[in-house]
Enzyme design. Structure first.
Site, PDB file in Angstrom:
ATOM      1  N   LYS A 174     -16.230  -7.373   5.539  1.00 39.16           N
ATOM      2  CA  LYS A 174     -14.927  -8.025   5.555  1.00 39.16           C
ATOM      3  C   LYS A 174     -14.503  -8.431   6.967  1.00 39.16           C
ATOM      4  O   LYS A 174     -13.531  -9.157   7.125  1.00 39.16           O
ATOM      5  CB  LYS A 174     -13.854  -7.114   4.946  1.00 39.16           C
ATOM      6  CG  LYS A 174     -13.894  -7.052   3.439  1.00 39.16           C
ATOM      7  CD  LYS A 174     -12.652  -6.367   2.911  1.00 39.16           C
ATOM      8  CE  LYS A 174     -12.584  -6.438   1.396  1.00 39.16           C
ATOM      9  NZ  LYS A 174     -11.370  -5.811   0.879  1.00 39.16           N
ATOM     10  N   ARG A 180      -1.764  -6.270  -8.451  1.00 47.16           N
ATOM     11  CA  ARG A 180      -0.702  -7.213  -8.135  1.00 47.16           C
ATOM     12  C   ARG A 180      -0.625  -8.330  -9.157  1.00 47.16           C
ATOM     13  O   ARG A 180       0.445  -8.802  -9.489  1.00 47.16           O
ATOM     14  CB  ARG A 180      -0.920  -7.839  -6.753  1.00 47.16           C
ATOM     15  CG  ARG A 180      -0.786  -6.860  -5.611  1.00 47.16           C
ATOM     16  CD  ARG A 180      -1.212  -7.490  -4.331  1.00 47.16           C
ATOM     17  NE  ARG A 180      -2.618  -7.887  -4.466  1.00 47.16           N
ATOM     18  CZ  ARG A 180      -3.419  -8.197  -3.468  1.00 47.16           C
ATOM     19  NH1 ARG A 180      -2.964  -8.198  -2.247  1.00 47.16           N
ATOM     20  NH2 ARG A 180      -4.670  -8.515  -3.671  1.00 47.16           N
ATOM     21  N   HIS A 212       0.837  -1.213   0.000  1.00 48.80           N
ATOM     22  CA  HIS A 212       0.000   0.000   0.000  1.00 48.80           C
ATOM     23  C   HIS A 212       0.866   1.256   0.000  1.00 48.80           C
ATOM     24  O   HIS A 212       0.606   2.194  -0.769  1.00 48.80           O
ATOM     25  CB  HIS A 212      -0.899   0.042   1.240  1.00 48.80           C
ATOM     26  CG  HIS A 212      -1.950  -0.999   1.288  1.00 48.80           C
ATOM     27  ND1 HIS A 212      -2.129  -1.811   2.379  1.00 48.80           N
ATOM     28  CD2 HIS A 212      -2.904  -1.371   0.392  1.00 48.80           C
ATOM     29  CE1 HIS A 212      -3.144  -2.638   2.162  1.00 48.80           C
ATOM     30  NE2 HIS A 212      -3.624  -2.394   0.959  1.00 48.80           N
ATOM     31  N   SER A 256      -3.010  -7.959   2.602  1.00 55.77           N
ATOM     32  CA  SER A 256      -3.339  -7.824   4.026  1.00 55.77           C
ATOM     33  C   SER A 256      -3.849  -9.134   4.612  1.00 55.77           C
ATOM     34  O   SER A 256      -3.488  -9.511   5.731  1.00 55.77           O
ATOM     35  CB  SER A 256      -4.382  -6.723   4.236  1.00 55.77           C
ATOM     36  OG  SER A 256      -3.849  -5.475   3.892  1.00 55.77           O
TER      37      SER A 256
END
Length: 160
Positions: free
Chosen positions: A41, A92, A17, A130
């Site tokens: 989440k 990514r 990030h 994460s």
């Protein structure tokens, strides 16, 4: 003034990030880091904790004004709220692209005046997610290569 919005859950903020934030800061005059509430989440850290971590990790980044802004509404509405003309997203892998491609289409259908710009993750940071960082920390692994030191301490404190 060119305003960019870099949204995410940042649970927690990673070196991936911060890499995107540093690079995005060179592209806009003001960069709004949108910290999504996203209760679905089930974040490990509270919104206030995530906002504080993002603020701390962005405090030394130069290139533009950086503002941390929590949000719970649609991304496109958040972009309008903060006056962003560009949404910045990090990629990514191919799997990221497929999801992001759909998001761009929906966002453009709702407001075609807001562009989306993709920044490829640095090769050294492409595997960082994460979710994976939290799993490594949960199982007692060393996350120091993936998150800033203060975030690593927060993970260790939370998970032990």
């Amino acid at each position: 003034m060119r305003i960019g919005l870099y949204p995410g859950t940042f649970d927690p903020i990673t070196l991936g990030h911060t890499d995107i934030i540093e690079r995005a800061a060179r592209l806009v005059d003001r960069l709004v880091i949108g910290v999504a509430i996203n209760r679905d989440k089930g974040p490990l850290f509270s919104l206030d904790e995530r906002v504080a971590m993002v603020r701390q990790e962005c405090s030394a980044i130069t290139g533009c004004e950086i503002v941390v802004h929590p949000f719970e509404n649609l991304l496109i509405d958040c972009a309008r709220d903060v006056g962003a003309t560009v949404i910045i997203r990090g990629l990514r892998a191919v799997a990221d692209f497929e999801y992001e491609f759909q998001m761009v289409g929906m966002n453009r259908a709702m407001d075609s005046s807001i562009e989306t710009v993709f920044l490829m993750a640095d090769a050294r940071r492409q595997a960082i997610a994460s979710k994976l960082v939290k799993e490594i920390a949960r199982l007692g692994g060393d996350v120091s290569r993936f998150v800033p030191a203060a975030v690593g301490d927060a993970l260790k404190s939370r998970l032990t």
